[in-house]
Design an enzyme around this catalytic site. Sequence first.
Site, PDB file in Angstrom:
ATOM      1  N   LYS A 173       0.841  -1.205   0.000  1.00  0.00           N
ATOM      2  CA  LYS A 173       0.000   0.000   0.000  1.00  0.00           C
ATOM      3  C   LYS A 173       0.874   1.252   0.000  1.00  0.00           C
ATOM      4  O   LYS A 173       0.583   2.224  -0.706  1.00  0.00           O
ATOM      5  CB  LYS A 173      -0.936  -0.026   1.212  1.00  0.00           C
ATOM      6  CG  LYS A 173      -2.067  -1.037   1.044  1.00  0.00           C
ATOM      7  CD  LYS A 173      -2.805  -1.347   2.327  1.00  0.00           C
ATOM      8  CE  LYS A 173      -3.817  -2.476   2.099  1.00  0.00           C
ATOM      9  NZ  LYS A 173      -4.459  -2.934   3.337  1.00  0.00           N
ATOM     10  N   GLN A 204      -4.459  -1.419   9.527  1.00  0.00           N
ATOM     11  CA  GLN A 204      -4.390  -2.757   8.943  1.00  0.00           C
ATOM     12  C   GLN A 204      -4.997  -3.784   9.906  1.00  0.00           C
ATOM     13  O   GLN A 204      -4.604  -3.868  11.069  1.00  0.00           O
ATOM     14  CB  GLN A 204      -2.916  -3.107   8.636  1.00  0.00           C
ATOM     15  CG  GLN A 204      -2.727  -4.423   7.908  1.00  0.00           C
ATOM     16  CD  GLN A 204      -3.324  -4.431   6.497  1.00  0.00           C
ATOM     17  OE1 GLN A 204      -3.193  -3.468   5.735  1.00  0.00           O
ATOM     18  NE2 GLN A 204      -4.018  -5.509   6.155  1.00  0.00           N
ATOM     19  N   ASP A 242     -11.039   3.026   4.288  1.00  0.00           N
ATOM     20  CA  ASP A 242     -11.429   1.617   4.161  1.00  0.00           C
ATOM     21  C   ASP A 242     -12.945   1.467   4.088  1.00  0.00           C
ATOM     22  O   ASP A 242     -13.446   0.399   3.739  1.00  0.00           O
ATOM     23  CB  ASP A 242     -10.913   0.818   5.371  1.00  0.00           C
ATOM     24  CG  ASP A 242      -9.658   0.021   5.034  1.00  0.00           C
ATOM     25  OD1 ASP A 242      -9.432  -0.246   3.834  1.00  0.00           O
ATOM     26  OD2 ASP A 242      -8.905  -0.323   5.969  1.00  0.00           O
TER      27      ASP A 242
END
Length: 305
Positions: free
Chosen positions: A66, A110, A133
């Site tokens: 990422k 994460q 997200d």
Amino acid sequence: MKMTQQLDQTLSPQIHIIDGKEFAETLRQSVAIGARAFREKRGRAPGLAVVLVGQDPASQVYVRTKMKKALESGIDSFPHLLDSSTSQADLLQLIEKLNNDRYVHGILVQLPLPAHIDESKIITAIDPAKDVDGFHPINVGLLGQGKASLVPCTPLGCLMMLKDHLGNLSGKKAVIVGRSNIVGKPMANLLLQENCTVTIVHSRTEDLYSECRQADILVVAMGKAEFINAGAIKPGAVVIDVGINRVDKGGRSVLVGDVDFDSVGPVAGAITPVPGGVGPMTVACLMGNTLAAAEAIERDRAARY
Ligand code: NDP
């Protein structure tokens, strides 16, 4: 832009691959153009904070990928690599700091987090405007109501590939295998918005295969290596394989999806491979969400002052 290719005829005469890697690269390039325009207008790049707690090897790989893609997209990334013993209170304090940081437009934590940390408390603490997200309850609710919001990256990437391949999805029968908050449920909402007739199947579904055989569009996100075979496929259906499973094949460790590619490929109208399908699109959509969040936040800020 059609990102479907017929696989080398000599290898597999009928398999149409939806090339997520190529699609993701095209999307990333358009994000890079947007990020450059943003930087010229605002005097700084869109910023993405990436928070990793612990040393889980798969999570470390995802975070590295990422950050690399952020750099290639003209997005500043701010890594926060924390020890696995980090307390929930300390993590909440960091989230608060990032919520108030002008240079941070997106916050990615994460998952999974270590067992002593309540994931839902952390996700809920993220400013919904920076929730790239799309997991915050406010963004989940907006998606459920069919309103614009930051949409979870994996189902968003799946939808983009489906629309690219099929065009108008209206009236199609879509079956989703898996009902997770990250993939299955948001995928169902997105496909409903496209006027598909949507069915979600899961571990308690009776006769899962006959449900799947009704599908014009089959999205599989179950986390079971090569579970879905040709017997579950309506000929010509478009199959999106979200699964990522590491298995041993002939003494080699390889990645496979939840779909048995070799048996399903020749029956399906098109199929995403693993690797090279949904995975790259997820990361590209994260960059797209970060740019969208940055633009919305700075627009709001400019309107207020
Ligand atoms: P979860 O474990 O959260 O959910 C799995 C879902 O599959 C559940 O709803 C479960 O049903 C269902 N399921 C499991 N086994 C069966 C079965 N035998 N029959 C029917 N349904 C079953 O997984 P995620 O949604 O988070 O992830 C799914 C897969 O996608 C994983 O392989 C993951 O690694 C991958 N993934 C890939 C991403 C990418 O970028 N490519 C991103 C996110 C995930 P029930 O609810 O009844 O238990």
